[in-house]
Design a protein around this motif. Structure first.
Motif, PDB file in Angstrom:
ATOM      1  N   TYR A  85      97.249  69.194  83.691  1.00  0.00           N
ATOM      2  CA  TYR A  85      96.440  68.545  82.661  1.00  0.00           C
ATOM      3  C   TYR A  85      97.029  67.192  82.258  1.00  0.00           C
ATOM      4  CZ  TYR A  85      94.299  73.114  82.594  1.00  0.00           C
ATOM      5  OH  TYR A  85      93.647  74.264  82.967  1.00  0.00           O
ATOM      6  N   GLU A  86      98.334  67.044  82.372  1.00  0.00           N
ATOM      7  CA  GLU A  86      98.935  65.722  82.150  1.00  0.00           C
ATOM      8  C   GLU A  86      98.471  64.749  83.228  1.00  0.00           C
ATOM      9  OE1 GLU A  86     103.052  66.639  82.208  1.00  0.00           O
ATOM     10  OE2 GLU A  86     103.142  67.247  80.081  1.00  0.00           O
ATOM     11  N   ALA A  87      98.344  65.238  84.464  1.00  0.00           N
ATOM     12  CA  ALA A  87      97.852  64.379  85.552  1.00  0.00           C
ATOM     13  C   ALA A  87      96.402  63.983  85.305  1.00  0.00           C
ATOM     14  CB  ALA A  87      97.992  65.106  86.895  1.00  0.00           C
ATOM     15  N   GLN A  88      95.596  64.913  84.777  1.00  0.00           N
ATOM     16  CA  GLN A  88      94.210  64.576  84.483  1.00  0.00           C
ATOM     17  C   GLN A  88      94.119  63.527  83.375  1.00  0.00           C
ATOM     18  OE1 GLN A  88      91.958  68.108  83.706  1.00  0.00           O
ATOM     19  NE2 GLN A  88      92.450  69.065  85.686  1.00  0.00           N
ATOM     20  N   VAL A  89      95.020  63.571  82.432  1.00  0.00           N
ATOM     21  CA  VAL A  89      95.024  62.569  81.373  1.00  0.00           C
ATOM     22  C   VAL A  89      95.366  61.200  81.952  1.00  0.00           C
ATOM     23  CG1 VAL A  89      96.232  61.805  79.294  1.00  0.00           C
ATOM     24  CG2 VAL A  89      95.532  64.198  79.516  1.00  0.00           C
ATOM     25  N   LEU A  90      96.361  61.140  82.842  1.00  0.00           N
ATOM     26  CA  LEU A  90      96.715  59.860  83.459  1.00  0.00           C
ATOM     27  C   LEU A  90      95.552  59.308  84.284  1.00  0.00           C
ATOM     28  CD1 LEU A  90     100.394  60.642  84.596  1.00  0.00           C
ATOM     29  CD2 LEU A  90      99.636  59.274  82.626  1.00  0.00           C
ATOM     30  N   LEU A  91      94.869  60.206  85.005  1.00  0.00           N
ATOM     31  CA  LEU A  91      93.724  59.768  85.798  1.00  0.00           C
ATOM     32  C   LEU A  91      92.615  59.242  84.899  1.00  0.00           C
ATOM     33  CD1 LEU A  91      92.348  59.567  88.566  1.00  0.00           C
ATOM     34  CD2 LEU A  91      91.578  61.938  88.251  1.00  0.00           C
ATOM     35  N   ALA A  92      92.355  59.919  83.784  1.00  0.00           N
ATOM     36  CA  ALA A  92      91.310  59.468  82.869  1.00  0.00           C
ATOM     37  C   ALA A  92      91.690  58.154  82.202  1.00  0.00           C
ATOM     38  CB  ALA A  92      91.059  60.540  81.820  1.00  0.00           C
ATOM     39  N   GLN A  93      92.968  57.949  81.918  1.00  0.00           N
ATOM     40  CA  GLN A  93      93.402  56.681  81.331  1.00  0.00           C
ATOM     41  C   GLN A  93      93.212  55.526  82.320  1.00  0.00           C
ATOM     42  OE1 GLN A  93      97.454  57.618  80.279  1.00  0.00           O
ATOM     43  NE2 GLN A  93      96.892  58.320  78.203  1.00  0.00           N
ATOM     44  N   ALA A  94      93.520  55.804  83.594  1.00  0.00           N
ATOM     45  CA  ALA A  94      93.329  54.756  84.608  1.00  0.00           C
ATOM     46  C   ALA A  94      91.847  54.428  84.775  1.00  0.00           C
ATOM     47  CB  ALA A  94      93.931  55.218  85.934  1.00  0.00           C
ATOM     48  N   GLU A  95      91.018  55.435  84.786  1.00  0.00           N
ATOM     49  CA  GLU A  95      89.579  55.207  84.917  1.00  0.00           C
ATOM     50  C   GLU A  95      89.044  54.420  83.728  1.00  0.00           C
ATOM     51  OE1 GLU A  95      85.792  55.421  86.688  1.00  0.00           O
ATOM     52  OE2 GLU A  95      87.838  55.690  87.438  1.00  0.00           O
ATOM     53  N   LEU A  96      89.551  54.702  82.533  1.00  0.00           N
ATOM     54  CA  LEU A  96      89.114  53.959  81.354  1.00  0.00           C
ATOM     55  C   LEU A  96      89.548  52.493  81.453  1.00  0.00           C
ATOM     56  CD1 LEU A  96      87.863  53.809  78.550  1.00  0.00           C
ATOM     57  CD2 LEU A  96      90.052  54.592  77.602  1.00  0.00           C
ATOM     58  N   ALA A  97      90.742  52.268  81.954  1.00  0.00           N
ATOM     59  CA  ALA A  97      91.209  50.885  82.107  1.00  0.00           C
ATOM     60  C   ALA A  97      90.337  50.137  83.120  1.00  0.00           C
ATOM     61  CB  ALA A  97      92.675  50.870  82.540  1.00  0.00           C
ATOM     62  N   ARG A  98      89.963  50.803  84.209  1.00  0.00           N
ATOM     63  CA  ARG A  98      89.112  50.151  85.208  1.00  0.00           C
ATOM     64  C   ARG A  98      87.743  49.827  84.632  1.00  0.00           C
ATOM     65  NH1 ARG A  98      85.596  51.485  89.433  1.00  0.00           N
ATOM     66  NH2 ARG A  98      85.485  53.663  88.744  1.00  0.00           N
ATOM     67  N   MET A  99      87.169  50.753  83.870  1.00  0.00           N
ATOM     68  CA  MET A  99      85.860  50.512  83.279  1.00  0.00           C
ATOM     69  C   MET A  99      85.911  49.367  82.256  1.00  0.00           C
ATOM     70  SD  MET A  99      83.637  52.462  84.728  1.00  0.00           S
ATOM     71  CE  MET A  99      84.554  52.078  86.239  1.00  0.00           C
ATOM     72  N   ARG A 100      87.003  49.275  81.534  1.00  0.00           N
ATOM     73  CA  ARG A 100      87.123  48.191  80.562  1.00  0.00           C
ATOM     74  C   ARG A 100      87.230  46.836  81.258  1.00  0.00           C
ATOM     75  NH1 ARG A 100      91.325  51.093  76.273  1.00  0.00           N
ATOM     76  NH2 ARG A 100      89.701  52.183  75.072  1.00  0.00           N
ATOM     77  N   SER A 101      87.927  46.804  82.395  1.00  0.00           N
ATOM     78  CA  SER A 101      88.006  45.530  83.131  1.00  0.00           C
ATOM     79  C   SER A 101      86.628  45.133  83.674  1.00  0.00           C
ATOM     80  CB  SER A 101      89.020  45.641  84.270  1.00  0.00           C
ATOM     81  OG  SER A 101      88.588  46.575  85.243  1.00  0.00           O
ATOM     82  N   GLN A 102      85.865  46.100  84.137  1.00  0.00           N
ATOM     83  CA  GLN A 102      84.517  45.797  84.606  1.00  0.00           C
ATOM     84  C   GLN A 102      83.625  45.330  83.456  1.00  0.00           C
ATOM     85  OE1 GLN A 102      82.911  49.087  86.791  1.00  0.00           O
ATOM     86  NE2 GLN A 102      84.362  48.874  88.506  1.00  0.00           N
ATOM     87  N   LEU A 103      83.849  45.907  82.269  1.00  0.00           N
ATOM     88  CA  LEU A 103      83.081  45.464  81.109  1.00  0.00           C
ATOM     89  C   LEU A 103      83.421  44.018  80.759  1.00  0.00           C
ATOM     90  CD1 LEU A 103      81.205  45.952  78.711  1.00  0.00           C
ATOM     91  CD2 LEU A 103      83.165  46.911  77.474  1.00  0.00           C
ATOM     92  N   THR A 104      84.693  43.674  80.870  1.00  0.00           N
ATOM     93  CA  THR A 104      85.092  42.284  80.576  1.00  0.00           C
ATOM     94  C   THR A 104      84.421  41.324  81.549  1.00  0.00           C
ATOM     95  OG1 THR A 104      87.217  43.070  79.721  1.00  0.00           O
ATOM     96  CG2 THR A 104      87.044  40.733  80.326  1.00  0.00           C
ATOM     97  N   LEU A 105      84.437  41.694  82.842  1.00  0.00           N
ATOM     98  CA  LEU A 105      83.799  40.837  83.844  1.00  0.00           C
ATOM     99  C   LEU A 105      82.295  40.738  83.616  1.00  0.00           C
ATOM    100  CD1 LEU A 105      83.896  39.168  86.440  1.00  0.00           C
ATOM    101  CD2 LEU A 105      83.742  41.323  87.726  1.00  0.00           C
TER     102      LEU A 105
END
Length: 383
Positions: A102-122
């Motif tokens: 579940y710690e790995a799932q949290v890290l994966l979800a954090q990375a996905e959120l960071a990617r989505m935020r960068s796409q939102l900025t673009l």
């Protein structure tokens, strides 16, 4: 040969009778001289008193809160952090499921959120430029609307990624099973190294212990004569105890009778700070069921039983003990309520009953109080 005349014989007979009469009088005098004095007994005057009549009922102790601990996520039990049967406090960690997946799932979800935020900025930058170009009519309206839609979609993707991260964080938090309430924990049904399935595997049972509930039922006749409702004090004892050491308060009366038993259910709340009471125990409950403004009370040691009748000794005006058959009611702190057979002001023998050899014997009364020690609260229980 010696002969007696009639006159001499008569004199002799009269002398014998006189001697016999004198001997009888002397024996009677000796008997009167050795007759015992009237026995001394203790008597008390019956006085009417106001009392509250209490009824005794059988009940069962139950916990206000009973929790079956089950995991919200699946995984292998990594730690069991309690002693079976101990008291735990709300928030204490009881079980820990292996958190690494579940710690790995949290890290994966954090990375996905960071990617989505960068796409939102673009997407936001492109939408801003398209607005400027649209003002100069350098791009078509279709392209302008596509870039605005792309920014909206990027914002939605960020929201979805944030929700996924929150869900992953919740799953990670659920790997620590904590006590939802304070109480006593049962045995561990699953030990370290075993698989626990979400929402199905029973880990343990937790019951609250302070306060506790005591449920009991009263018959219809007692209920109809009971002038009390909720918020009245009750006294509670356990099976095998002669007294009622626990104090509680009535907090619930059911709204209908049980059609199978014809009884009405009551519930009392009792404090249990030391954990002496446990859910599931049988209990004895005393609850006020009636009131009497002028009850006649006598020491229960003064009441004796003759087959199916109860009686006591009452003194007459000339201090003779008369047997009086009575009807008894409930107990009142060592005294008995007399419903029939006595009147206010009667003098009742309360001590020295063994000295009364037969009804009608004369006695020497010594006046004492009916209550040897004053009672703090005058209450009556079932006889």
């Amino acid at each position: 040969m010696q002969t007696f005349t009639f006159k001499e014989a008569r004199v002799t007979l009269l002398g014998a009778l006189l001697l016999a009469l004198m001997a009888g009088c002397d024996a009677q005098g000796q008997a009167n001289a050795t007759a015992p004095p009237p026995p001394e007994v203790e008597v008390a005057i019956v006085q009417p008193e106001p009392v509250t009549l209490w009824g005794e009922f059988s009940g069962r102790v139950e916990a206000p809160q009973t929790v079956e601990l089950r995991p919200r996520v699946s995984g292998y039990i990594d730690q069991v952090q309690f002693e079976e049967g101990e008291l735990v406090t709300e928030g204490d960690v009881l079980f820990v499921i292996d958190p690494r997946p579940y710690e790995a799932q949290v890290l994966l979800a954090q990375a996905e959120l960071a990617r989505m935020r960068s796409q939102l900025t673009l997407a936001g930058s492109e939408a801003d430029r398209s607005a400027q170009l649209w003002e100069r009519r350098a791009i078509s309206r279709e392209e302008f609307e596509q870039r605005n839609a792309a920014r909206t979609m990027a914002q939605a993707a960020v929201n979805a990624a944030a929700a996924a991260l929150q869900s992953a964080q919740l799953d990670l938090e659920y790997t620590r099973i904590t006590a939802p309430v304070s109480g006593r924990i049962g045995r561990a049904e699953v030990t370290r190294g075993n698989l626990a399935n979400a929402d199905s595997t029973l880990l343990s049972t937790l019951v609250s212990v302070d306060p506790l509930y005591v449920y009991f039922e009263s018959d219809q006749q007692t209920v109809q004569g009971n002038p009390h409702g909720e918020n009245v004090p009750v006294r509670i004892g356990l099976t095998g105890q002669d007294d009622f050491p626990y104090r509680g308060q009535l907090d619930f009366v059911d709204n209908q009778y049980n059609p199978r038993t014809g009884t009405l259910q009551y519930r009392a709340e009792v404090a249990n700070p030391d954990g002496a009471l446990r859910p599931g125990q049988f209990a004895r409950v005393e609850m006020p069921v009636a009131s009497a403004r002028a009850a006649l009370l006598v020491d229960q040691k003064a009441v004796m039983t003759d087959q199916d009748r109860r009686y006591l000794y009452v003194l007459s005006d000339d201090n003779r003990a008369e047997r009086r058959v009575v009807e008894t009611g409930r107990r009142v702190d060592g005294l008995l309520v007399i419903t029939e057979g006595l009147a206010a002001g009667d003098r009742v023998v309360v001590n020295g009953l063994q000295k009364i050899a037969f009804p009608g014997i004369e006695v020497v009364p010594e006046l004492v109080s009916m209550r040897r020690t004053p009672a703090p609260v005058v209450v009556a229980a079932a006889p």
